[in-house]
Scaffold this motif. Structure first.
Motif, PDB file in Angstrom:
ATOM      1  N   ASP A  96     -46.736  -2.347  31.262  1.00 52.88           N
ATOM      2  CA  ASP A  96     -46.827  -0.960  31.621  1.00 52.88           C
ATOM      3  C   ASP A  96     -45.804  -0.508  32.659  1.00 52.88           C
ATOM      4  OD1 ASP A  96     -47.265   1.697  32.161  1.00 52.88           O
ATOM      5  OD2 ASP A  96     -48.996   1.634  33.430  1.00 52.88           O
ATOM      6  N   ILE A 137     -50.314   3.856  30.840  1.00 48.01           N
ATOM      7  CA  ILE A 137     -50.494   3.659  29.529  1.00 48.01           C
ATOM      8  C   ILE A 137     -49.996   2.459  29.102  1.00 48.01           C
ATOM      9  CG2 ILE A 137     -50.022   4.383  27.153  1.00 48.01           C
ATOM     10  CD1 ILE A 137     -52.045   6.017  28.588  1.00 48.01           C
ATOM     11  N   GLU A 151     -48.246  -0.542  26.957  1.00 47.46           N
ATOM     12  CA  GLU A 151     -47.146  -0.415  25.926  1.00 47.46           C
ATOM     13  C   GLU A 151     -46.885  -1.978  25.112  1.00 47.46           C
ATOM     14  OE1 GLU A 151     -44.313   0.301  28.794  1.00 47.46           O
ATOM     15  OE2 GLU A 151     -43.535  -1.793  29.165  1.00 47.46           O
ATOM     16  N   GLU A 169     -45.411   2.924  23.649  1.00 52.28           N
ATOM     17  CA  GLU A 169     -46.746   3.034  23.886  1.00 52.28           C
ATOM     18  C   GLU A 169     -47.470   3.928  22.606  1.00 52.28           C
ATOM     19  OE1 GLU A 169     -45.768   4.306  28.546  1.00 52.28           O
ATOM     20  OE2 GLU A 169     -46.256   6.093  27.137  1.00 52.28           O
ATOM     21  N   SER A 214     -54.197   1.263  23.288  1.00 57.28           N
ATOM     22  CA  SER A 214     -55.029   1.821  24.352  1.00 57.28           C
ATOM     23  C   SER A 214     -56.585   1.855  23.607  1.00 57.28           C
ATOM     24  CB  SER A 214     -54.877   3.230  24.698  1.00 57.28           C
ATOM     25  OG  SER A 214     -53.441   3.196  25.322  1.00 57.28           O
ATOM     26  N   HIS A 217     -52.428  11.757  27.033  1.00 53.48           N
ATOM     27  CA  HIS A 217     -50.814  11.396  26.807  1.00 53.48           C
ATOM     28  C   HIS A 217     -50.559  11.412  25.268  1.00 53.48           C
ATOM     29  CE1 HIS A 217     -47.301   8.889  27.900  1.00 53.48           C
ATOM     30  NE2 HIS A 217     -47.515   8.155  26.891  1.00 53.48           N
ATOM     31  N   SER A 256     -42.042   4.231  25.697  1.00 54.14           N
ATOM     32  CA  SER A 256     -42.177   4.162  27.278  1.00 54.14           C
ATOM     33  C   SER A 256     -41.247   4.779  28.134  1.00 54.14           C
ATOM     34  CB  SER A 256     -42.766   2.721  27.520  1.00 54.14           C
ATOM     35  OG  SER A 256     -42.972   2.592  28.933  1.00 54.14           O
ATOM     36  N   HIS A 294     -40.870   9.117  27.133  1.00 54.70           N
ATOM     37  CA  HIS A 294     -42.072   9.610  26.559  1.00 54.70           C
ATOM     38  C   HIS A 294     -41.672  10.456  25.237  1.00 54.70           C
ATOM     39  CE1 HIS A 294     -44.716   9.079  30.286  1.00 54.70           C
ATOM     40  NE2 HIS A 294     -44.709   7.944  29.616  1.00 54.70           N
TER      41      HIS A 294
END
Length: 562
Positions: A339, A345, A347, A369, A374, A414, A426, A429
């Protein structure tokens, strides 16, 4: 059931040796070879097996089953069987068997019935013993080594048949003398062993019976025994080219054998955790001879363990106690060390880390990401919460639940862009432009996804010609300008997402579509075999033709979802 040895290795559980029909390579002519799967060698082909008549090599055809490999000629035949992990017995009638070693350094005869061959390029030593019949050795000496080593095994002049043993040993320069069962006794033994395994294998609809037997064979013979870095009985990804085990393949293998052999299944799930590093990361892949840590693989392990806890009775409290700490460390690795922008979040640092090596979500760069990562971690933390409660770690269970809930909230905030889930770079974004099937893995979250998101994803998957073909789900949408027919994760159909999405749909309650995906994939395997992946439009098998996660997913989908 027939095994095509030009596509699927002929081997035996526990063995690091396999027979394959191979094409010509450098000074190794086309033919049937016994190969070593050990990874400390510069030559894997140990010897070529040929059929002889009146001292000359003659044409023959191969017929292999799970338990024997027969070489048929116009004059007679030779049959081979594994008597054990390092021992092959052979029996011939009206022809001879020639064994042509690949760059052996020398051979030492012991009378007319036995010889020892030093195969230094393969780090193997071989002992050939005639139990009935006689052998002749051709091995001209060239100052310091043999030019070549060829051994002929034939019947005595007064007989029509012969019988012998081919043994491999690499951990000693001396192989102790032993007695051998007859060929008939060994054949009966291996046939009984496989019959017992097949009887215990997952049951499928009757029209898949031949494919079920082949899939069971592929799983049965894929096991290697502990050796070197392999610390427990382990199902290799393949005994063709991909001889090793990757850090997510093993989860599908474990699920596939969980009911018939819980102990073996547990070894499969744990085998990569034997090499977990100090930071909690698992290696990308291991074999007996190497450990690769250049990449990792996705944290699907909590999902797999939860599946086995739900669908079988073989996961004991002791197993859960063994799993809890390493699974916790594996989860913390992603949360702490993957992260880089500290946004909560996790990655990926490379496509290989996701298992979807060249997926188009990585087309424009990393770190990335992605909602599938996740998703896996949310499920993994939920699994850890369940285990913690079963082990009496109530406060730790509560903490895992809180972390899972927090990651879910972060994920939904997100990744939802314009009513759909989107991967992001990442740091910046920046939204990633991709039509990869990997974006549908979050369906595993079921009702934890907003209904509008979930329904839209399912609706898109159901469109014929989008991702869906008559053979299953393409790994890249068919109308994508990045779609490739043989593009690895940019088009072909793969076993893991077929299982994951069929399972996810079933859990959501869409039984009809779940069964339809399972049926399409099982029909594909029945048509095209146990390939690594398949062309989405034609079902053509691609890459390694004997992959164990394909046979495993076929058995899982056919038994649990059909």
């Amino acid at each position: 059931m027939q095994v095509d040895v030009s596509r699927i290795a002929w081997s035996y559980p526990g063995s690091y040796y396999a027979f394959s029909q191979m094409s010509a390579y450098q000074d190794e002519p086309e033919g049937l070879y016994i190969r070593t799967l050990h990874k400390d060698v510069y030559r894997s082909r140990i010897a070529r097996f040929v059929v002889l008549h009146q001292g000359q090599v003659i044409p023959y055809r191969e017929e292999a089953t799970a338990t024997s490999l027969s070489l048929y000629s116009d004059f007679g035949s030779v049959k081979l069987i594994f008597e054990g992990t390092n021992t092959i017995q052979f029996y011939g009638e009206n022809v001879g068997l020639g064994v042509e070693f690949i760059r052996a350094s020398h051979v030492v005869p012991a009378g007319y019935h036995q010889c020892d061959v030093n195969c230094d390029g393969q780090r193997e030593r071989v002992r050939l013993t005639m139990l009935q019949g006689e052998m002749a050795i051709e091995s001209p000496w060239n100052r310091d080594n043999a030019d070549y080593v060829h051994v002929r095994c034939e019947a005595r002049p007064t007989d029509s048949s012969f019988e012998g043993v081919f043994e491999l040993y690499r951990d000693s320069i001396v192989w102790p003398a032993r007695t051998y069962p007859s060929f008939a006794e060994s054949l009966a033994g291996v046939e009984a062993t496989f019959a017992h395994y097949l009887d215990a294998a997952p049951k499928l609809p009757e029209h898949y019976s031949d494919t079920r037997e082949l899939a069971a064979y592929v799983n049965w013979m894929s096991v290697v025994k502990p050796y070197g870095h392999i610390q427990r009985p382990t199902m290799y990804a393949s005994k063709n080219g991909m001889s090793g085990i990757w850090s997510w393949d093993h989860c599908f293998h474990a699920m596939a054998v969980a009911e018939q052999d819980p102990k073996l299944a547990w070894h499969q799930w744990m085998t990569l955790f034997d090499h977990q590093d100090a930071f909690g990361a698992l290696p990308d892949t291991i074999s007996d001879g190497y450990i690769i840590r250049s990449y990792v693989k996705p944290p699907i392990h909590g999902f797999a363990l939860q599946w086995m806890m739900t669908h079988t009775d073989g996961i004991t409290k002791d197993m859960l106690a063994e799993a809890y700490s390493p699974l916790s460390k594996w989860t913390h690795f992603w949360l702490k060390y993957r992260d880089s922008d500290d946004d909560g979040i996790p990655e990926y640092h490379n496509g290989n880390d996701s298992g979807w090596d060249n997926s188009t979500i990585f087309y424009d760069g990393i770190p990335l990401e992605s909602p599938d990562l996740s998703t896996y971690l949310i499920i993994q933390m939920e699994t850890l919460a369940k285990i913690a409660h079963q082990l009496g770690k109530v406060e730790e269970g509560r903490q895992w639940t809180q972390q899972a809930d927090q990651l879910l909230a972060n994920m939904l905030e997100h990744f939802i862009v314009g009513g759909v889930l989107r991967a992001k770079r990442s740091g910046s974004h920046e939204v990633v432009d991709s039509k990869s099937l990997i974006m549908f893995i979050p369906l595993l979250l079921g009702e934890r996804l907003p209904k509008s998101i979930r329904d839209r994803m399912i609706e898109e998957l159901q469109v014929e010609g989008a991702f869906l073909t008559k053979y299953g789900l393409s790994s890249e949408r068919l109308d994508s300008d990045r779609y490739e027919e043989d593009g690895y994760w940019r088009g072909p159909i793969w076993a893991p997402p077929m299982f994951i999405l069929s399972h996810a749909l079933r859990e959501i309650g869409d039984i009809t579509f779940s069964r339809e995906l399972a049926r399409r994939f099982c029909d594909l395997v029945a048509l095209s075999g146990m390939a690594e992946n398949f062309q989405a439009g034609t079902g053509k098998p691609l890459r390694d033709p004997g992959i164990v996660w394909t046979s495993s997913v076929f058995l899982l989908l056919g038994s649990k979802y059909l």
